[in-house]
Write an enzyme that holds these catalytic residues in place. Sequence first.
Site, mmCIF file in Angstrom:
data_model
loop_
_atom_site.group_PDB
_atom_site.id
_atom_site.type_symbol
_atom_site.label_atom_id
_atom_site.label_comp_id
_atom_site.label_asym_id
_atom_site.label_seq_id
_atom_site.Cartn_x
_atom_site.Cartn_y
_atom_site.Cartn_z
ATOM 1 N NE ARG A 190 40.816 13.351 13.396
ATOM 2 C CZ ARG A 190 40.738 12.186 13.713
ATOM 3 N NH1 ARG A 190 40.312 11.249 12.600
ATOM 4 N NH2 ARG A 190 40.606 11.726 15.155
ATOM 5 C CB ILE B 295 36.253 10.100 15.908
ATOM 6 C CG1 ILE B 295 36.857 10.174 14.470
ATOM 7 C CG2 ILE B 295 36.796 11.274 17.064
ATOM 8 C CD1 ILE B 295 36.698 11.586 13.803
ATOM 9 C CB SER B 296 39.897 5.516 15.238
ATOM 10 O OG SER B 296 39.027 4.515 15.524
ATOM 11 C CD GLN B 297 45.957 6.561 17.685
ATOM 12 O OE1 GLN B 297 45.642 6.091 18.850
ATOM 13 N NE2 GLN B 297 47.096 7.275 17.480
ATOM 14 N N PRO B 298 43.963 9.604 14.066
ATOM 15 C CG PRO B 298 44.304 11.919 13.500
ATOM 16 C CD PRO B 298 43.936 11.006 14.706
#
EC number: 2.1.1.77
Length: 220
Positions: free
Chosen positions: A40, A66-69
């Site tokens: 990532r 970028i979205s959270q995991p």
Amino acid sequence: MAEQQDARVYSDRRHEMVEQLKRYGITNSKVLEAFNAVERHLFFDAAYRDFAYDDGAFSIGYGQTISQPYTVAYMTSMLVERCPSGKVLEIGTGSGYQAAILEYMGYSVYTVERIEALFRRSSLILGALGLTVHQILGDGTLGWEEEAPYSGIIVTAGAPEPPSALLGQLAEEGVLIIPIGDSTGQRMTVFTRRGEMFQREEFHTFAFVPLIGREGWREE
């Protein structure tokens, strides 16, 4: 030596991220394997890579994140449970991380990005990683009609309603996974195609950037 040490640190951070995803309820082994394998931090600018494995969204510029995991894992789990293989369209390439996860899991991945700078940046990253993701610059609310139909479509931005163009590009039994709502929050929603009808299921509430385009929100 420093690069080897950094690689070990990032590997440990990925493992910690995966363990946290398990605690949050992500159980699909294919999803967890992909999150442990895809690096990532490579989708972050070098100055911000220390934040790559934190459980939070992070700005990538141009009003995008970028979205959270957990969010990426949640949407990916919804897809793989309903569509374990096949041709998938992603709306909103952004950093390229979601596309890389899908590619690792064996999907044939097509992705649309409307912001040219992000399109170029993600193309460089995905290309450097040797991934065969098909990319185009354009209005994601219109999908990618020339490559339709798709077994699955994932939309990584919030929409007021499901774009009719995307529904129309689903294969029979194909699924559209999209956050539906307004600026205060969106319900993760799944539409499954049954002929000319679409079964609708609603799930948890999230907060996404708006889906801009002809069949989405207007750009302010």
